[in-house]
Design a protein around this motif. Structure first.
Motif, mmCIF file in Angstrom:
data_model
loop_
_atom_site.group_PDB
_atom_site.id
_atom_site.type_symbol
_atom_site.label_atom_id
_atom_site.label_comp_id
_atom_site.label_asym_id
_atom_site.label_seq_id
_atom_site.Cartn_x
_atom_site.Cartn_y
_atom_site.Cartn_z
ATOM 1 N N ILE A 52 -6.140 10.727 33.264
ATOM 2 C CA ILE A 52 -5.687 10.667 31.868
ATOM 3 C C ILE A 52 -4.245 10.176 31.801
ATOM 4 O O ILE A 52 -3.896 9.366 30.935
ATOM 5 N N GLN A 53 -3.400 10.617 32.718
ATOM 6 C CA GLN A 53 -2.016 10.131 32.756
ATOM 7 C C GLN A 53 -1.973 8.626 33.057
ATOM 8 O O GLN A 53 -1.186 7.890 32.474
ATOM 9 N N MET A 54 -2.844 8.174 33.966
ATOM 10 C CA MET A 54 -2.919 6.755 34.302
ATOM 11 C C MET A 54 -3.364 5.936 33.078
ATOM 12 O O MET A 54 -2.785 4.898 32.766
ATOM 13 N N LEU A 55 -4.387 6.436 32.368
ATOM 14 C CA LEU A 55 -4.864 5.743 31.168
ATOM 15 C C LEU A 55 -3.796 5.739 30.083
ATOM 16 O O LEU A 55 -3.625 4.739 29.374
ATOM 17 N N THR A 61 1.714 0.735 27.791
ATOM 18 C CA THR A 61 2.113 -0.619 28.170
ATOM 19 C C THR A 61 1.406 -1.647 27.284
ATOM 20 O O THR A 61 2.016 -2.634 26.850
ATOM 21 N N TYR A 62 0.144 -1.435 27.014
ATOM 22 C CA TYR A 62 -0.625 -2.301 26.107
ATOM 23 C C TYR A 62 0.080 -2.358 24.746
ATOM 24 O O TYR A 62 0.268 -3.436 24.176
ATOM 25 N N ARG A 63 0.469 -1.196 24.235
ATOM 26 C CA ARG A 63 1.143 -1.151 22.928
ATOM 27 C C ARG A 63 2.476 -1.887 22.962
ATOM 28 O O ARG A 63 2.853 -2.565 21.995
ATOM 29 N N LEU A 76 -11.034 1.771 25.510
ATOM 30 C CA LEU A 76 -10.244 1.696 26.736
ATOM 31 C C LEU A 76 -10.556 0.436 27.544
ATOM 32 O O LEU A 76 -9.761 0.043 28.402
ATOM 33 N N LYS A 77 -11.666 -0.223 27.249
ATOM 34 C CA LYS A 77 -12.010 -1.470 27.953
ATOM 35 C C LYS A 77 -10.952 -2.545 27.694
ATOM 36 O O LYS A 77 -10.786 -3.467 28.489
ATOM 37 N N LEU A 97 -4.761 -1.618 34.071
ATOM 38 C CA LEU A 97 -5.235 -0.643 35.055
ATOM 39 C C LEU A 97 -5.389 -1.360 36.388
ATOM 40 O O LEU A 97 -5.802 -2.515 36.428
ATOM 41 N N GLY A 98 -5.100 -0.675 37.475
ATOM 42 C CA GLY A 98 -5.224 -1.273 38.786
ATOM 43 C C GLY A 98 -6.669 -1.532 39.187
ATOM 44 O O GLY A 98 -6.959 -2.472 39.913
#
Length: 148
Positions: A52-55, A61-63, A76-77, A97-98
């Motif tokens: 959840i922290q990673m997401l 970052t997306y925002r 989330l896709k 995401l990695g």
């Protein structure tokens, strides 16, 4: 000289010795097993919290890049797929995401809803071990949850 036939020792275990060993192993498994399974369940909760922290980091970052969170339809896709809108595609600097989008440790998708009154601006959570809203202990929801 004495004959070696008189001193012949038989190798192996008796049935009684084998049963005693099996009983001891059974007792050890009964004592240690539940503790190990308890640790595995706690590890799943920790894994969910870490994912959840990673997401959350990916969403933030997306925002920063696009000026908004992914819509509920994008979900989330959107962290790994560029937007279809050409103008937003130019701003997209992903993937964020990695790896692939993870499922929660119980094999269910993470729940995401943008536009929340929560301080981070979205809801992001797992329903926990039972896959249902609410619950206690291992069944408790994990993450940035809706109020109430």
């Amino acid at each position: 000289m004495k004959s070696n036939q008189n001193y012949k020792a038989e190798a192996g275990f008796t049935l009684l010795e084998l049963l005693v060993v099996l009983v001891i192993l059974g007792l050890l498994a009964g004592l240690v097993g539940p503790r190990l399974f308890g640790k595995a369940d706690a590890a799943k909760v920790q894994t969910a919290q870490t994912q959840i922290q990673m997401l959350k980091s990916g969403l933030l970052t997306y925002r920063l890049d696009l000026g908004k969170f992914p819509s509920e339809q994008e979900g989330l896709k959107a962290l790994n797929s560029p937007p279809s809108d050409e103008r937003q595609r130019k701003l997209w600097d992903g993937p964020y995401l990695g790896d692939e989008l993870p499922m929660d440790p119980w094999g269910m998708p993470y729940q995401y809803k943008p536009g929340s009154s929560q301080p981070q601006g979205f809801l992001l959570f797992s329903y926990g071990a039972d896959g249902k809203r609410g619950g206690e202990g291992l069944d408790a929801d994990i993450g940035y949850l809706p109020e109430g």
